[in-house]
Design an enzyme around this catalytic site. Sequence first.
Site, PDB file in Angstrom:
ATOM      1  N   TYR A  31      -6.131  15.397  21.857  1.00 32.68           N
ATOM      2  CA  TYR A  31      -6.560  14.920  22.942  1.00 32.68           C
ATOM      3  C   TYR A  31      -7.598  16.102  23.518  1.00 32.68           C
ATOM      4  CZ  TYR A  31      -2.184  12.278  22.948  1.00 32.68           C
ATOM      5  OH  TYR A  31      -1.287  11.347  22.821  1.00 32.68           O
ATOM      6  N   TRP A  35      -8.413  13.971  30.805  1.00 31.82           N
ATOM      7  CA  TRP A  35      -8.206  12.736  31.296  1.00 31.82           C
ATOM      8  C   TRP A  35      -7.683  12.751  32.792  1.00 31.82           C
ATOM      9  CZ3 TRP A  35      -7.828  13.500  26.151  1.00 31.82           C
ATOM     10  CH2 TRP A  35      -8.088  12.362  25.240  1.00 31.82           C
ATOM     11  N   TRP A  37      -5.215  11.050  34.777  1.00 30.88           N
ATOM     12  CA  TRP A  37      -3.923  11.338  35.403  1.00 30.88           C
ATOM     13  C   TRP A  37      -3.519  12.831  34.867  1.00 30.88           C
ATOM     14  CZ3 TRP A  37       0.805   7.888  34.868  1.00 30.88           C
ATOM     15  CH2 TRP A  37       1.354   7.956  33.503  1.00 30.88           C
ATOM     16  N   ASP A  38      -3.789  13.418  33.518  1.00 29.89           N
ATOM     17  CA  ASP A  38      -3.371  14.492  33.434  1.00 29.89           C
ATOM     18  C   ASP A  38      -3.694  15.733  33.902  1.00 29.89           C
ATOM     19  OD1 ASP A  38      -3.909  12.481  30.726  1.00 29.89           O
ATOM     20  OD2 ASP A  38      -2.681  14.105  29.727  1.00 29.89           O
ATOM     21  N   GLN A 107      -7.779   5.243  35.342  1.00 30.03           N
ATOM     22  CA  GLN A 107      -6.481   5.606  35.045  1.00 30.03           C
ATOM     23  C   GLN A 107      -5.529   5.640  36.407  1.00 30.03           C
ATOM     24  OE1 GLN A 107      -5.607   9.086  32.841  1.00 30.03           O
ATOM     25  NE2 GLN A 107      -4.762   8.206  31.224  1.00 30.03           N
ATOM     26  N   GLY A 166      -2.007   4.308  31.654  1.00 34.23           N
ATOM     27  CA  GLY A 166      -1.611   5.584  30.961  1.00 34.23           C
ATOM     28  C   GLY A 166      -0.269   5.462  30.107  1.00 34.23           C
ATOM     29  N   ASP A 168      -0.135   3.446  27.147  1.00 37.98           N
ATOM     30  CA  ASP A 168      -0.679   2.902  26.227  1.00 37.98           C
ATOM     31  C   ASP A 168       0.105   1.503  25.483  1.00 37.98           C
ATOM     32  OD1 ASP A 168      -1.941   4.987  26.939  1.00 37.98           O
ATOM     33  OD2 ASP A 168      -2.666   5.518  25.047  1.00 37.98           O
ATOM     34  N   ARG A 213       3.999   7.523  16.890  1.00 36.70           N
ATOM     35  CA  ARG A 213       2.639   6.960  17.564  1.00 36.70           C
ATOM     36  C   ARG A 213       2.640   5.352  17.484  1.00 36.70           C
ATOM     37  NH1 ARG A 213      -0.715  10.209  20.208  1.00 36.70           N
ATOM     38  NH2 ARG A 213      -2.475   8.759  19.690  1.00 36.70           N
ATOM     39  N   GLU A 410       5.082  16.596  24.002  1.00 36.26           N
ATOM     40  CA  GLU A 410       4.592  15.535  24.575  1.00 36.26           C
ATOM     41  C   GLU A 410       5.525  14.660  25.130  1.00 36.26           C
ATOM     42  OE1 GLU A 410       1.851  13.141  22.097  1.00 36.26           O
ATOM     43  OE2 GLU A 410       1.010  12.269  23.739  1.00 36.26           O
TER      44      GLU A 410
HETATM   45  C1  GLC Z   1      -2.365   8.982  25.985  1.00 41.19           C
HETATM   46  C2  GLC Z   1      -1.528   8.674  26.914  1.00 41.19           C
HETATM   47  C3  GLC Z   1      -1.969   8.854  28.345  1.00 41.19           C
HETATM   48  C4  GLC Z   1      -2.570  10.276  28.351  1.00 41.19           C
HETATM   49  C5  GLC Z   1      -3.442  10.393  27.115  1.00 41.19           C
HETATM   50  C6  GLC Z   1      -3.909  12.006  27.292  1.00 41.19           C
HETATM   51  O1  GLC Z   1      -3.234   8.168  25.731  1.00 41.19           O
HETATM   52  O2  GLC Z   1      -0.932   7.453  26.930  1.00 41.19           O
HETATM   53  O3  GLC Z   1      -1.019   8.636  29.397  1.00 41.19           O
HETATM   54  O4  GLC Z   1      -3.438  10.068  29.735  1.00 41.19           O
HETATM   55  O5  GLC Z   1      -2.849  10.309  26.048  1.00 41.19           O
HETATM   56  O6  GLC Z   1      -2.744  12.777  27.590  1.00 41.19           O
END
Ligand code: GLC
Length: 438
Positions: A31, A35, A37-38, A107, A166, A168, A213, A410
């Site tokens: 990642y 992002w 909401w992160d 998000q 969020g 997925d 995944r 995670e």
């Molecule tokens: C994945 C998660 C999502 C999160 C992103 C970055 O897509 O499902 O909720 O924001 O990863 O961590």
Amino acid sequence: MESLNDSLTEAERVLHDNDRGDHTIPAAGLYPHQWLWDSCFIAIGLRHLNIDRAQQEILRMLGAQWSNGMVPHMILSDKHHNARDAKLWRSWTNPAAPDIATSGITQPPLLAEAIVRIGKKLSLPERRHWYKSTFPALLRYHEWLHRERDPHQEGLVLQVHPWETGLDNTPPWMRELHEHQMPLWIQAVEKLRLDAIIKPFRRDTKRIPAEQRLDTVEALALYSTQRRLRRKYYDIDKILSHSLFAIEDLSYNCILIRADELLCSIAKSIRQDIPTELQVQIENTRTALEKLWDPYSNQYYSRNFMTHKLIKEPSIATLLPLYAGSISKERASLLIKQLENERGYGPPYPVPSVPVDSPWFKELGYWQGPTWINTNWLIIDGLQRMGFKDHAAALKESTIEMVSNAGMYEYFDPLNGQPGGAENFSWTASLFIDLIKS
Ligand code: GLC
């Protein structure tokens, strides 16, 4: 069990290592961008360590706001996968997009929560200043959500891609994708079991075991849905007139209800008005949540935007009306029963993202089983506010213990607490810190 102090040090190290100066990435490798909401969850923990840096996390997200009010779900990093991912989104094809490369969807609206949590750590004059500087953008975001994502003004806001929730590969969305939006070529891949050929080309499963995944057919479906949105330049009218795929997601609407409440409290404390139109929309969303209640199974569900049919597939969203805080004590008690049920949401390491007795349940199957710290944090907060103090305390304790034992991963296996997914995961670290320090 590692001592709590060791784990706190470990959590701080993770946030430090994932810090890219003006934003924090969720985890290195898998990642590499920022992002939405992160960053909100990260700021909630960071405020205990470095309040300026927590504010910066939010300000950078707000800086990427589109001129129509949307805050995108990703700001693409200018290193690493930038070129490839920027081309994947092509946000610049929409005239409302900013100069920097972002995604074209949003998000869950956790910004108000993060802004208020940061505010609580500031002196009164600093807090006023913080609220005044973030309020205009926050207001425009909420106005956009209630206007653009509730086109018939029925109260509930819709989402056009599971990434917007969020969660997925959460079962309600996967079921709808299968029933309404699976392109023929993906159906063929599934039928002929060609996914094995595609598997070696996946980037994510090079880092994380494939069974932790999304499966390849799900991943293809998510990318094909994203491509459809890109082809419509992320224009909601074009999207809704051409595509039959939109869901009024339960978790999203619950988070919005709480976010609206926090937006109003920010406005009040800096003596700003909430426009009358938005006040009406906010009230409508609170009431409309009850349309998602199913009296036969005594729980809430997401709803298909076009058909208004409930998608009767339990998931972690089932418990998020507790976070919305707007539901009756009676309905909340029915949800608590599910939380107590060992074969439902109450295995030894709660709260699983899918109830244990669901046919979808896979211990480490991404959003189809594992326990995630951000949804635990939302549920703990909801339980506290709704007066279920003992349940909140028990979940807080089990969450802290699980993370302290397993590390900053995670997600976690709800049956045995073993870790899964990416290591050094930022929101696990930041929310672990917050649970301990607040
Ligand atoms: C994945 C998660 C999502 C999160 C992103 C970055 O897509 O499902 O909720 O924001 O990863 O961590």
